[in-house]
Design a protein around this motif. Sequence first.
Motif, short mmCIF file in Angstrom:
data_model
loop_
_atom_site.label_atom_id
_atom_site.label_comp_id
_atom_site.label_asym_id
_atom_site.label_seq_id
_atom_site.Cartn_x
_atom_site.Cartn_y
_atom_site.Cartn_z
N ASP A 152 0.81 -1.22 0.00
CA ASP A 152 0.00 0.00 0.00
C ASP A 152 0.85 1.28 0.00
OD1 ASP A 152 -2.30 -1.39 -0.20
OD2 ASP A 152 -3.04 -0.99 1.81
N ASN A 153 1.98 1.27 -0.69
CA ASN A 153 2.70 2.54 -0.85
C ASN A 153 2.31 3.14 -2.20
OD1 ASN A 153 4.76 1.94 -3.01
ND2 ASN A 153 5.25 0.32 -1.55
N ILE A 154 2.51 4.43 -2.34
CA ILE A 154 1.95 5.16 -3.48
C ILE A 154 2.42 4.64 -4.84
CG2 ILE A 154 3.61 7.09 -3.67
CD1 ILE A 154 -0.17 7.53 -3.53
N ASP A 155 3.70 4.27 -4.95
CA ASP A 155 4.21 3.78 -6.24
C ASP A 155 3.57 2.46 -6.62
OD1 ASP A 155 5.82 5.95 -6.54
OD2 ASP A 155 7.63 5.00 -5.72
N THR A 156 3.48 1.57 -5.63
CA THR A 156 2.89 0.25 -5.91
C THR A 156 1.42 0.40 -6.27
OG1 THR A 156 4.38 -0.62 -4.23
CG2 THR A 156 2.64 -2.08 -4.96
N ILE A 157 0.73 1.29 -5.57
CA ILE A 157 -0.70 1.51 -5.85
C ILE A 157 -0.87 1.98 -7.29
CG2 ILE A 157 -2.68 3.01 -5.31
CD1 ILE A 157 -1.52 3.04 -2.38
N ARG A 158 -0.04 2.92 -7.71
CA ARG A 158 -0.18 3.46 -9.07
C ARG A 158 0.13 2.41 -10.13
NH1 ARG A 158 1.84 9.55 -7.53
NH2 ARG A 158 -0.17 10.17 -6.65
N LYS A 159 1.08 1.52 -9.80
CA LYS A 159 1.38 0.41 -10.72
C LYS A 159 0.17 -0.50 -10.85
CE LYS A 159 6.38 0.11 -10.17
NZ LYS A 159 7.35 -0.35 -9.18
N ARG A 160 -0.48 -0.77 -9.70
CA ARG A 160 -1.67 -1.64 -9.72
C ARG A 160 -2.80 -1.01 -10.54
NH1 ARG A 160 -2.72 -2.38 -3.61
NH2 ARG A 160 -4.49 -3.67 -4.21
N PHE A 161 -2.96 0.31 -10.43
CA PHE A 161 -3.96 1.00 -11.25
C PHE A 161 -3.65 0.82 -12.74
CE2 PHE A 161 -4.67 4.39 -7.71
CZ PHE A 161 -5.60 3.57 -7.10
N LYS A 162 -2.37 0.98 -13.07
CA LYS A 162 -1.94 0.89 -14.48
C LYS A 162 -2.23 -0.51 -15.02
CE LYS A 162 2.06 2.18 -17.32
NZ LYS A 162 2.57 0.95 -17.95
N VAL A 163 -1.90 -1.53 -14.22
CA VAL A 163 -2.15 -2.92 -14.65
C VAL A 163 -3.66 -3.12 -14.84
CG1 VAL A 163 -2.10 -5.33 -13.85
CG2 VAL A 163 -0.08 -3.89 -13.62
N PHE A 164 -4.45 -2.59 -13.91
CA PHE A 164 -5.91 -2.75 -14.01
C PHE A 164 -6.43 -2.13 -15.31
CE2 PHE A 164 -10.22 -1.10 -13.43
CZ PHE A 164 -10.89 -2.30 -13.24
N VAL A 165 -5.99 -0.92 -15.61
CA VAL A 165 -6.46 -0.22 -16.82
C VAL A 165 -6.04 -0.99 -18.08
CG1 VAL A 165 -6.20 1.88 -18.19
CG2 VAL A 165 -6.56 2.06 -15.73
N GLU A 166 -4.79 -1.43 -18.10
CA GLU A 166 -4.29 -2.11 -19.30
C GLU A 166 -4.88 -3.51 -19.49
OE1 GLU A 166 -0.05 -2.03 -18.80
OE2 GLU A 166 0.11 0.10 -19.34
N SER A 167 -5.10 -4.23 -18.38
CA SER A 167 -5.53 -5.62 -18.49
C SER A 167 -7.03 -5.84 -18.34
CB SER A 167 -4.82 -6.47 -17.42
OG SER A 167 -3.43 -6.35 -17.55
N SER A 168 -7.62 -5.22 -17.31
CA SER A 168 -9.02 -5.53 -16.99
C SER A 168 -10.02 -4.67 -17.74
CB SER A 168 -9.26 -5.41 -15.49
OG SER A 168 -8.43 -6.31 -14.79
N VAL A 169 -9.66 -3.41 -18.05
CA VAL A 169 -10.62 -2.54 -18.75
C VAL A 169 -11.04 -3.14 -20.10
CG1 VAL A 169 -10.93 -0.27 -19.81
CG2 VAL A 169 -10.06 -0.44 -17.47
N PRO A 170 -10.12 -3.76 -20.88
CA PRO A 170 -10.57 -4.41 -22.13
C PRO A 170 -11.62 -5.50 -21.91
CG PRO A 170 -8.19 -4.13 -22.17
CD PRO A 170 -8.64 -3.76 -20.78
N VAL A 171 -11.56 -6.19 -20.77
CA VAL A 171 -12.57 -7.21 -20.46
C VAL A 171 -13.93 -6.54 -20.26
CG1 VAL A 171 -13.28 -9.00 -18.80
CG2 VAL A 171 -10.85 -8.72 -19.37
N VAL A 172 -13.92 -5.43 -19.51
CA VAL A 172 -15.16 -4.67 -19.29
C VAL A 172 -15.72 -4.20 -20.62
CG1 VAL A 172 -16.16 -2.62 -18.19
CG2 VAL A 172 -14.43 -3.95 -16.96
N GLU A 173 -14.84 -3.69 -21.48
CA GLU A 173 -15.29 -3.18 -22.79
C GLU A 173 -15.87 -4.30 -23.66
OE1 GLU A 173 -11.67 -1.28 -24.03
OE2 GLU A 173 -12.20 0.64 -23.07
N TYR A 174 -15.26 -5.49 -23.59
CA TYR A 174 -15.76 -6.63 -24.36
C TYR A 174 -17.20 -6.95 -23.95
CZ TYR A 174 -16.53 -11.48 -25.76
OH TYR A 174 -17.09 -12.63 -26.28
#
Length: 209
Positions: A152-174
């Motif tokens: 839960d440090n700021i850098d790790t959190i932002r990395k997790r957001f980036k992974v979510f946007v890149e990987s999971s958002v396409p599933v939502v869009e599908y």
Amino acid sequence: MGTVVDAVKQEANGTLPNGKKVQVVFVLGGPGSGKGTQCANIVEHFGFSHLSAGDLLRAEIKSGSENGEMIQNMIKEGKIVPSEVTIKLLQQAMMDIDNEKFLIDGFPRNEENRAAFEKVTGIIPEFVLFFDCSEEEMERRIMNRNQGREDDNIDTIRKRFKVFVESSVPVVEYYESRGKVRKIDAGKPVEEVFEAVKTVFSSIHAKVA
């Protein structure tokens, strides 16, 4: 043999290898979007069983099975656990639990997961419950709940957001392109978010009835 017509008939429902028919709802949202809290509410109010892909993988590792060792080694080496492994654990859990209604939380994480799940299980989700929350709000929540959690440090959190946007958002869009996404404004207070969730689940209950 399965035909295209059979596949269409399976829409929103699937049959497990033991012949059990199930209803599946995928639950997606970024880290800090409140998925866990709302899943607990759905279980309590609508009688679903909650399955977390991450929890199942961790439980398999703890069990000390051959499969668990393989999963642990892959994670240690920084490799992604094959979709089929996670899917088989989900499938087994659905067969073991005496319920037909399942919330699958945090899965599919990417398009490959999604395609593999449908191919392996033949299950099309009833819908995808997507907790839509701004990065600013998710970041604020995670930092507030920080109780010494390493991730839960700021850098790790932002990395997790980036992974979510890149990987999971396409599933939502599908699924959105197939009319299967129920989007919830998850930036509101917990009670208001659950009111929106209740509206979604009450509508499927009405349909089933």
